[in-house]
Design a protein around this motif. Structure first.
Motif, PDB file in Angstrom:
ATOM      1  N   ALA A 192       0.832  -1.206   0.000  1.00  0.00           N
ATOM      2  CA  ALA A 192       0.000   0.000   0.000  1.00  0.00           C
ATOM      3  C   ALA A 192       0.868   1.258   0.000  1.00  0.00           C
ATOM      4  N   THR A 193       1.942   1.234   0.781  1.00  0.00           N
ATOM      5  CA  THR A 193       2.839   2.394   0.810  1.00  0.00           C
ATOM      6  C   THR A 193       3.515   2.590  -0.542  1.00  0.00           C
ATOM      7  N   ASP A 194       3.902   1.495  -1.175  1.00  0.00           N
ATOM      8  CA  ASP A 194       4.494   1.583  -2.504  1.00  0.00           C
ATOM      9  C   ASP A 194       3.507   2.196  -3.494  1.00  0.00           C
ATOM     10  N   LEU A 195       2.251   1.798  -3.413  1.00  0.00           N
ATOM     11  CA  LEU A 195       1.222   2.362  -4.290  1.00  0.00           C
ATOM     12  C   LEU A 195       1.103   3.874  -4.092  1.00  0.00           C
ATOM     13  N   VAL A 196       1.088   4.313  -2.843  1.00  0.00           N
ATOM     14  CA  VAL A 196       0.970   5.744  -2.558  1.00  0.00           C
ATOM     15  C   VAL A 196       2.165   6.505  -3.126  1.00  0.00           C
ATOM     16  N   THR A 197       3.377   5.954  -2.974  1.00  0.00           N
ATOM     17  CA  THR A 197       4.560   6.654  -3.477  1.00  0.00           C
ATOM     18  C   THR A 197       4.529   6.784  -5.000  1.00  0.00           C
ATOM     19  N   PHE A 198       4.008   5.778  -5.690  1.00  0.00           N
ATOM     20  CA  PHE A 198       3.918   5.888  -7.147  1.00  0.00           C
ATOM     21  C   PHE A 198       2.879   6.933  -7.557  1.00  0.00           C
ATOM     22  N   VAL A 199       1.790   7.042  -6.812  1.00  0.00           N
ATOM     23  CA  VAL A 199       0.792   8.070  -7.114  1.00  0.00           C
ATOM     24  C   VAL A 199       1.405   9.460  -6.940  1.00  0.00           C
ATOM     25  N   VAL A 200       2.132   9.650  -5.856  1.00  0.00           N
ATOM     26  CA  VAL A 200       2.799  10.937  -5.635  1.00  0.00           C
ATOM     27  C   VAL A 200       3.811  11.215  -6.744  1.00  0.00           C
ATOM     28  N   SER A 201       4.550  10.201  -7.141  1.00  0.00           N
ATOM     29  CA  SER A 201       5.537  10.362  -8.206  1.00  0.00           C
ATOM     30  C   SER A 201       4.882  10.773  -9.516  1.00  0.00           C
ATOM     31  N   VAL A 202       3.738  10.165  -9.828  1.00  0.00           N
ATOM     32  CA  VAL A 202       3.019  10.529 -11.050  1.00  0.00           C
ATOM     33  C   VAL A 202       2.626  12.004 -11.014  1.00  0.00           C
ATOM     34  N   LEU A 203       2.205  12.493  -9.866  1.00  0.00           N
ATOM     35  CA  LEU A 203       1.819  13.904  -9.743  1.00  0.00           C
ATOM     36  C   LEU A 203       2.999  14.825 -10.021  1.00  0.00           C
ATOM     37  N   PHE A 204       4.203  14.383  -9.671  1.00  0.00           N
ATOM     38  CA  PHE A 204       5.385  15.183  -9.988  1.00  0.00           C
ATOM     39  C   PHE A 204       5.677  15.173 -11.490  1.00  0.00           C
ATOM     40  N   VAL A 205       5.754  13.989 -12.095  1.00  0.00           N
ATOM     41  CA  VAL A 205       6.214  13.904 -13.485  1.00  0.00           C
ATOM     42  C   VAL A 205       5.159  14.380 -14.475  1.00  0.00           C
ATOM     43  N   ILE A 206       3.888  14.402 -14.064  1.00  0.00           N
ATOM     44  CA  ILE A 206       2.862  14.867 -14.993  1.00  0.00           C
ATOM     45  C   ILE A 206       3.011  16.362 -15.264  1.00  0.00           C
ATOM     46  N   GLY A 207       3.747  17.045 -14.385  1.00  0.00           N
ATOM     47  CA  GLY A 207       3.980  18.467 -14.583  1.00  0.00           C
ATOM     48  C   GLY A 207       5.207  18.799 -15.414  1.00  0.00           C
ATOM     49  N   LEU A 208       5.896  17.786 -15.926  1.00  0.00           N
ATOM     50  CA  LEU A 208       7.058  18.040 -16.784  1.00  0.00           C
ATOM     51  C   LEU A 208       6.637  18.673 -18.097  1.00  0.00           C
ATOM     52  N   ALA A 209       7.529  19.467 -18.658  1.00  0.00           N
ATOM     53  CA  ALA A 209       7.278  20.014 -19.991  1.00  0.00           C
ATOM     54  C   ALA A 209       7.361  18.905 -21.029  1.00  0.00           C
TER      55      ALA A 209
END
Length: 443
Positions: A192-209
């Motif tokens: 579950a913690t791994d799942l949460v970290t990937f969701v947070v990571s997606v929120l970071f990379v979705i903002g890339l140019a």
């Protein structure tokens, strides 16, 4: 003329020269997003890295079943690494990174659901391991190809050091955190913690140019992959970085036999320290990496550091005191970090943008296949001749192989970033691109 500088200013200045250069972090918002995304997901990935074999062990009680994880990961790594490099050249790199990171979140969710079943199944664990290996193999070339686009050419050594530091923080702290979570909270919480970290990571990379392919990029195909392989073969200094790393990891990676080595030394309590020693040594280099910007003969640095890695592993195998073993493993980790750092700088500063993804796929194989095969080699020699012999003989073979390869690849030894034609060409291209007026956005 008198020196009016405050007392102690010189030592402070020397200390700052050793500390990591944070210029890429300050100058590039996209680099900050990629770095933070990687840091977050690394911690989560180490939770699954520990939890997955623990769960297979609990469900099967078989060491062979646990070892089979590496086997199911190897084929996707090879196939998807090469094709992922072609995709990274032909498609938008941001899109590849976002979708593969989201795919990893889905796989973590699958592991969580399986763990919550009254009777968890074994086969999904292998399927997830294989699919995760495939996603990593597709994503990594895109990340590597993106770096020279979001970081200035002269800041690439500093960016490589900061990226390495991110991985090393995870390598030291991640397994310790994973052990606590798995032991006291359970496998479900780890997934579950791994799942949460990937969701947070997606929120970071979705903002890339957006990072579209270059105009010269080829469509993904076997021909395009072969073109990348031919280019790598034509660049003997690049070829040298690949084979040096493969030799070092094939002969001298002792991770598979550390539990047995700890038992022979009468120090099973030190096993966790042994696993942490190599990344800890690497972290020490990253934390004092300011000096790397003043090194230009990167090929010689790669060869010397790889030989020192082999020498340190040899000394660890010959040592009878557990603290000496820990010391030599730490020194080996530092040497391996130096080798990896300058390999990355050579790749990032000399490979054309239109080939960067495909060459990143080859790089992925060079630093991934070696450790996979090395585990098998070290374990086999340990079963044949003993644990300590497998360690010190592997270190000696590494030193000998590195020396022989250095003799066979003189272009690696003479490489100089200031004068190498490929480095000069890429530096000029980056300068021209920076000086060109911006293209108006289409309405």
């Amino acid at each position: 003329m008198t020196d009016d500088s405050p007392a102690g200013a010189a030592p402070v200045s020397r200390l700052r020269a050793l500390l990591p250069d944070l210029t890429p972090w300050r100058a590039s918002a996209d680099f900050r997003k990629v770095w933070l995304a990687g840091l977050v997901s690394t911690f989560g990935s180490f939770l699954t890295f520990v939890a997955l074999p623990v769960q297979i062990k609990e469900l099967t009680g078989s060491a062979a079943a646990v070892g089979a994880i590496g086997a199911v990961e190897l084929v996707p790594l090879i196939v998807c690494g090469l094709y992922g490099g072609a995709l990274a050249d032909a498609l938008d790199k941001r899109g590849l990174i976002v979708w593969t990171e989201a795919g990893q979140a889905v796989l973590s969710a699958a592991l969580l659901l399986n763990a919550l079943l009254p009777r968890p199944a074994v086969w999904p664990l292998y399927v997830v391991a294989a699919l995760s290996s495939a996603l990593v193999s597709v994503q990594r070339p895109a990340l590597d190809a993106l770096l020279p686009r979001i970081v200035a050419h002269d800041q690439l050594p500093a960016a490589a050091s900061l990226n390495a530091l991110r991985w090393q923080v995870g390598g030291v702290a991640g397994p310790a955190l994973a052990g606590v979570v798995v032991a006291y909270a359970g496998l479900g919480w780890a997934y579950a913690t791994d799942l949460v970290t990937f969701v947070v990571s997606v929120l970071f990379v979705i903002g890339l140019a957006s990072s579209p392919p270059s105009h010269e990029a080829a469509k993904p195909s076997l021909r395009a992959i072969a073109e990348g392989a031919r280019y790598a073969w034509s660049r003997k200094e690049l070829l040298g970085t690949y084979v040096i790393d493969i030799a070092a990891m094939l002969f001298a990676l002792p991770l598979a036999v550390l539990p047995f080595l700890a038992d022979e030394l009468g120090a099973p309590w030190a096993l966790g320290l042994m696993y942490a020693a190599v990344p800890a040594g690497a972290m020490l280099v990253s934390l004092t990496s300011g000096w790397t910007a003043r090194v230009h003969r990167h090929g010689r640095a790669v060869v010397l550091a790889a030989a020192l890695w082999g020498a340190a592993i040899t000394a660890a195998g010959l040592s009878h005191d557990v603290w000496l073993v820990l010391l030599f493993l730490t020194l080996g980790g530092a040497a391996d970090m130096v080798s990896g750092l300058f390999r990355g700088v050579m790749w990032n500063q000399t490979i054309p943008d239109e080939l960067r993804g495909r060459l990143a796929g080859i790089e992925l194989l060079s630093y991934s296949v070696g450790p996979q095969l090395g585990q098998t080699y070290m374990g086999g020699v340990a079963a044949w001749k003993g644990v300590r012999t497998s360690v010190w003989s592997g270190g000696l073979l590494c030193v000998g192989a590195v020396g022989l390869l250095a003799l066979c690849l003189p272009k690696l030894m003479t490489y100089d970033a200031r004068t190498n034609e490929h480095a000069v060409r890429q530096r000029e291209r980056r300068a021209e691109a920076a000086a060109a007026p911006p293209v108006p956005a289409e309405r």
